[in-house]
Design a protein around this motif. Structure first.
Motif, mmCIF file in Angstrom:
data_model
loop_
_atom_site.group_PDB
_atom_site.id
_atom_site.type_symbol
_atom_site.label_atom_id
_atom_site.label_comp_id
_atom_site.label_asym_id
_atom_site.label_seq_id
_atom_site.Cartn_x
_atom_site.Cartn_y
_atom_site.Cartn_z
ATOM 1 N N UNK A 58 0.838 -1.005 -0.137
ATOM 2 C CA UNK A 58 -0.365 0.421 -0.299
ATOM 3 C C UNK A 58 1.412 0.905 -0.105
ATOM 4 N N UNK A 59 1.522 1.276 -0.939
ATOM 5 C CA UNK A 59 2.990 2.809 -0.614
ATOM 6 C C UNK A 59 2.344 3.737 -0.608
ATOM 7 N N UNK A 60 0.443 3.571 -1.336
ATOM 8 C CA UNK A 60 0.159 5.361 -1.906
ATOM 9 C C UNK A 60 -0.084 5.788 0.023
ATOM 10 N N UNK A 61 -0.364 4.474 0.925
ATOM 11 C CA UNK A 61 -0.008 5.320 2.068
ATOM 12 C C UNK A 61 1.164 5.600 2.726
ATOM 13 N N UNK A 62 1.079 7.149 3.450
ATOM 14 C CA UNK A 62 2.439 6.973 3.394
ATOM 15 C C UNK A 62 2.114 7.144 4.820
ATOM 16 N N UNK A 63 3.175 6.616 5.621
ATOM 17 C CA UNK A 63 3.796 6.195 6.695
ATOM 18 C C UNK A 63 4.894 6.354 7.706
ATOM 19 N N UNK A 64 4.933 6.870 8.611
ATOM 20 C CA UNK A 64 5.522 6.937 9.380
ATOM 21 C C UNK A 64 6.320 6.294 11.062
ATOM 22 N N UNK A 65 7.091 6.227 11.755
ATOM 23 C CA UNK A 65 7.343 5.244 12.392
ATOM 24 C C UNK A 65 6.803 5.954 13.761
ATOM 25 N N UNK A 66 6.420 5.239 14.578
ATOM 26 C CA UNK A 66 6.086 5.835 15.832
ATOM 27 C C UNK A 66 7.236 6.338 16.740
ATOM 28 N N UNK A 67 8.204 6.089 16.392
ATOM 29 C CA UNK A 67 9.554 6.226 16.767
ATOM 30 C C UNK A 67 10.178 7.516 16.113
ATOM 31 N N UNK A 68 10.186 8.206 15.620
ATOM 32 C CA UNK A 68 10.352 8.617 14.839
ATOM 33 C C UNK A 68 9.645 10.001 15.211
ATOM 34 N N UNK A 69 8.069 10.032 15.213
ATOM 35 C CA UNK A 69 7.638 10.818 15.994
ATOM 36 C C UNK A 69 8.266 10.998 18.138
ATOM 37 N N UNK A 70 7.820 10.139 18.050
ATOM 38 C CA UNK A 70 8.450 10.354 19.512
ATOM 39 C C UNK A 70 10.551 10.865 19.660
ATOM 40 N N UNK A 71 11.135 10.952 18.305
ATOM 41 C CA UNK A 71 12.348 11.194 18.827
ATOM 42 C C UNK A 71 11.884 12.724 18.116
ATOM 43 N N UNK A 72 11.242 12.956 17.355
ATOM 44 C CA UNK A 72 10.784 14.636 16.602
ATOM 45 C C UNK A 72 10.348 14.909 17.830
ATOM 46 N N UNK A 73 9.546 14.655 18.701
ATOM 47 C CA UNK A 73 8.640 15.746 19.741
ATOM 48 C C UNK A 73 9.132 15.505 21.840
ATOM 49 N N UNK A 74 9.683 14.489 21.020
ATOM 50 C CA UNK A 74 10.127 14.146 22.020
ATOM 51 C C UNK A 74 9.739 12.909 23.556
ATOM 52 N N UNK A 75 10.589 12.790 24.861
ATOM 53 C CA UNK A 75 10.118 12.276 25.523
ATOM 54 C C UNK A 75 8.500 12.128 25.972
ATOM 55 N N UNK A 76 7.783 10.769 26.610
ATOM 56 C CA UNK A 76 6.592 11.746 27.247
ATOM 57 C C UNK A 76 7.013 11.968 28.839
ATOM 58 N N UNK A 77 5.820 12.420 29.631
ATOM 59 C CA UNK A 77 6.425 12.821 30.776
ATOM 60 C C UNK A 77 5.640 11.281 31.267
ATOM 61 N N UNK A 78 6.971 11.729 32.450
ATOM 62 C CA UNK A 78 6.975 10.541 33.666
ATOM 63 C C UNK A 78 7.980 9.130 33.233
ATOM 64 N N UNK A 79 8.364 9.292 32.038
ATOM 65 C CA UNK A 79 8.615 8.295 31.876
ATOM 66 C C UNK A 79 9.829 7.732 33.147
ATOM 67 N N UNK A 80 9.608 6.176 33.204
ATOM 68 C CA UNK A 80 10.130 5.170 34.009
ATOM 69 C C UNK A 80 12.156 6.053 34.644
ATOM 70 N N UNK A 81 12.797 6.006 35.725
ATOM 71 C CA UNK A 81 13.708 6.927 35.868
ATOM 72 C C UNK A 81 14.384 5.537 35.565
ATOM 73 N N UNK A 82 15.890 5.492 36.232
ATOM 74 C CA UNK A 82 17.128 4.763 36.511
ATOM 75 C C UNK A 82 17.813 4.132 34.974
ATOM 76 N N UNK A 83 17.536 5.240 34.399
ATOM 77 C CA UNK A 83 17.666 4.273 32.877
ATOM 78 C C UNK A 83 18.786 3.966 32.068
#
Length: 762
Positions: A503-528
């Motif tokens: 379905x190449x006519x559908x434009x897609x983007x990975x969730x990881x590119x979105x998170x990389x662009x918009x930043x980490x979610x609030x309250x992500x687990x600590x101790x990384x």
């Protein structure tokens, strides 16, 4: 399926190409094999291998100038293997007096050999073995020429004489002390079917073809050697043997030139990589020749060069110990037979279609594409074993049924730019993450984010069911159009791969590119402060932006990364791809264990199935979502895959929970029949997983047996045995209890139809 085309592809495979040493050896001795036998202490077998390609092996092996050593790829890792010394060892420790064979029937053809030196007797030897009568004219008092110069060095007179005893038969006449001049030669040419000229003083007077050694189109053939190799024993032997082939063809009146490629010394297409090989220096001789143990040790230095660039890193090709050339020939046979056993089925169904083989092949052979086309052909011809992918296809059908499939625009929005599509595996294994991801997306993206639940069709694609894949595509495209043709945000690399493919006519983007662009979610687990090996799913191969985003996110989380040897475009499969997990669990385990063996740190993955399989073997594995949305990292990295029944239950729960909490749509999960409380033992649960049986199939079988009274009763055990056929699978359930409380004690399923005869009129 174009079988002729794939056979042409198989011709590109160089797995059976000779190593550099054998190709450059003008006699093409199977050096790898005879050295391998020496390493195994089988000197007799080593000698027999040499004997197949070498004339007078007890002589030539002792005086060979071994040009093969000049191209030995071990040279850069400690020094060339001492092939010449190993040849001598094979003769010294492996020679046995040959059994007397049958004489070759005379052909009635006569050839004169002018010159009884090394070149002349080599040609004479081969032509006698073709059934010709040979007259050798030698100017000195004995045949052998320069061979006698080695007497007392590596050779004894007895050995030379024993080898020359070959000429003591009625097919050979030796005329000694006879110098042939030009006038004699003219007469000889008239009286013989062919003439081989090996006398240096006469050779220089003739121009001859460097490939066939023929003078013009006459019956005269010349034992010539290129100037830079004229002192080489082995090149002299080779040129004479090739001339003998030409003479044999000439007298038989067949083409002298046809199929003469790579007859002499040439450069092998095999470029053996020594990057992973350790350095070892040659073994020191304690005497004139290797002792047996010294020869064995030196033989162990040989790489036994063979192109295994695609085989070595692939658990599948290693398991079947097969290269693309042989693999394709097996497929060809499997496809062409009409009746009989399709022995290649298991192999074809054990490929994960990951594509690593093509990445490692210098000739661009992709078994992924060939296996995929083969599976499609098997389905079309109704030769696909139904048991191979039955459950996976039913699970896909479940995911695209009303029990899971749905799509909605973001609440209070008429137009949306994006739609989040988590795939089917993430909701099955980690249902809570779907809600958290969707919340993150709607919070960070202003243009509107819808939601679509369903399966991308990977099971249909991997199993070769093109029609099912086409139906799946239509389902997705209809929903996409109704949503206003938004951009798909994909959490699964397999979904991304299938969207790109179908379905190449559908434009897609990975969730990881979105998170990389918009930043980490609030309250992500600590101790990384974690040390991690990243495993890229095989369906992320060449998806550079996805892989880069993952690594960017990890850097922002403060984790320490160590790349695996096989990563990014060279990554390996976890063992789920191609539905191997269902078709050949043992092969799937090989993939899982192979990948785990590569990683010395905890694994980080961004594919749900990768995590599920790695944790199933006890490997601490984090999904990227664990680091972003998890609650307890120590628990998350050990989380086991839910059962097949739980996975379907989780998908239904995700749909109903999200529709209820976000869109306010009241729904009910009809997963139980209130009339019957059906339980299964832990042992039965294990069998259900092994045989791909879900609880709903058990429930239907039990209810059918009770309500239709279709069951067998065992009065001794006080148990019931029920049977129900659904589609192409028959389920058998053993249970006890009949008052609404049912305890299942055993289950079984098979794909054979039970034929029931009507005996009413008998």
């Amino acid at each position: 399926m174009n079988l002729d085309k794939i056979l042409q592809i198989s011709d590109r495979c160089i797995n059976d190409a000779p190593p550099s040493c054998s190709a450059y050896c003008p006699l093409h001795i199977d050096i790898k094999s005879f050295i391998d036998e020496i390493e195994k202490n089988n000197f007799d077998k080593a000698y027999k291998i040499i004997e197949k390609r070498m004339v007078f092996p007890r002589i030539i092996s002792m005086i060979c100038d071994h040009p093969c050593e000049n191209v030995c790829v071990r040279d850069k890792n400690g020094g060339s293997v001492l092939i010449g010394e190993l040849e001598k060892s094979a003769v010294l420790y492996g020679y046995a007096k040959p059994k007397k064979g049958y004489a070759v029937p005379p052909s009635g053809k006569k050839t004169a050999v002018i010159g009884g030196g090394l070149r002349g007797i080599t040609a004479a030897h081969d032509l006698v073995n073709k059934g010709m009568h040979i007259d050798i004219y030698e100017k000195s008092g004995r045949i052998g020429g320069r061979i006698w110069e080695y007497e007392g060095k590596n050779l004894t007179a007895d050995v030379i004489s024993e080898e020359f005893a070959f000429f003591e038969n009625n097919q050979v006449s030796i005329v000694l002390n006879k110098k042939i001049d030009n006038s004699d030669l003219d007469d000889i040419i008239k009286n013989y079917d062919a003439v081989f000229l090996a006398a240096d003083d006469l050779i220089s007077e003739y121009d001859y073809d460097r490939e066939t050694f023929q003078v013009d189109s006459s019956s005269l053939f010349v034992g010539g050697v290129d100037t830079d190799k004229k002192n080489s024993v082995v090149f002299a032997v080779s040129s004479s043997r090739r001339a003998a082939i030409s003479i044999d063809r000439y007298v038989k009146k067949v083409s002298v030139t046809a199929s003469r490629e790579n007859e002499g010394s040439y450069i092998s297409p095999l470029k053996y990589s020594t990057d992973d090989e350790e350095e070892k220096t040659p073994v020191h001789k304690t005497g004139e020749f290797f002792l047996k143990e010294e020869a064995v040790s030196e033989a162990s230095r040989c790489f036994k060069c063979q192109c295994r660039d695609c085989i070595n890193p692939c658990s599948h090709l290693r398991k079947f110990n097969i290269a693309p050339k042989a693999y394709i020939r097996n497929i060809n046979h499997n496809e062409r037979i009409i009746k009989g056993s399709h022995y290649a089925n298991k192999m074809i169904l054990s490929c994960t279609e990951c594509g690593l083989c093509k990445e490692k092949c210098n000739y661009g052979i992709s078994m992924k594409d060939i296996v995929h086309e083969t599976r499609q052909s098997m389905v079309e011809r109704k030769k696909m074993p139904p048991s191979a992918h039955d459950f996976a296809l039913k699970d896909m059908k479940f995911s695209n049924s009303e029990k899971f499939f749905t799509y909605r625009k973001e609440v209070n929005r008429e137009d949306i730019k994006y739609v989040f599509y988590p795939g089917c595996q993430l909701p099955a294994s980690n249902p809570d993450y779907v809600e958290k991801i969707y919340s993150y997306l709607t919070k960070n993206i202003d243009e509107g984010v819808g939601l679509m639940l369903g399966c991308c069709g990977a099971p249909a694609d991997w199993s070769g069911h093109a029609e099912l894949m086409e139906e799946n595509v239509k389902l997705i495209k209809r929903a996409w159009a109704e949503l206003g043709s938004p951009v798909f945000i994909l959490a699964c690399s397999s979904c991304m791969s299938n969207f790109d493919k179908y379905i190449s006519e559908i434009q897609c983007i990975s969730l990881w590119e979105i998170i990389d662009s918009f930043g980490l979610p609030d309250n992500y687990p600590s101790g990384h402060s974690l040390k991690l090996n990243i495993h890229d799913p095989c369906t992320s191969r060449h998806k550079d932006s996805m892989q880069e985003s993952i690594r960017n996110i990890i850097a922002k989380l403060g984790c320490e990364i160590q790349e695996l040897k096989y990563s990014k475009e060279l990554t390996k499969c976890c063992g789920y791809g191609g539905l191997v997990y269902f078709a050949n669990r043992e092969q799937s385990d090989d993939f899982i264990n192979d990948r785990i063996a590569e990683s010395y740190e905890d694994l980080l993955v961004y594919c749900t199935m990768c995590k599920d399989l790695f944790t199933s073997k006890g490997k601490r594995t984090f999904h990227m979502l664990d680091l972003l949305f998890g609650d307890d990292l120590d628990v998350s990295c050990k989380q086991k895959m839910p059962t097949l029944s739980q996975r379907q239950q989780n998908r239904m729960m995700v749909k109903n929970k999200l529709l209820g909490q976000i869109w306010g749509e009241g729904t009910e999960m009809s997963t139980k029949d209130e009339k019957y409380a059906i339980t299964v033992t832990e042992e039965v649960k294990g069998k259900m997983e092994e045989m791909y049986i879900v609880f709903n199939d058990i429930r239907k079988t039990v209810i059918n047996s009770i309500e239709k009274r279709e069951r067998f009763f065992n009065p001794v055990e006080k148990t019931y045995l029920a049977r129900l056929r659904m589609d192409n699978v028959t389920y058998w359930v053993k249970y006890e209890g009949d008052d609404g409380k049912i305890s299942v004690t055993n289950v079984y399923s098979h794909r054979m139809e039970v034929v029931e005869e009507n005996h009413e009129n008998q």
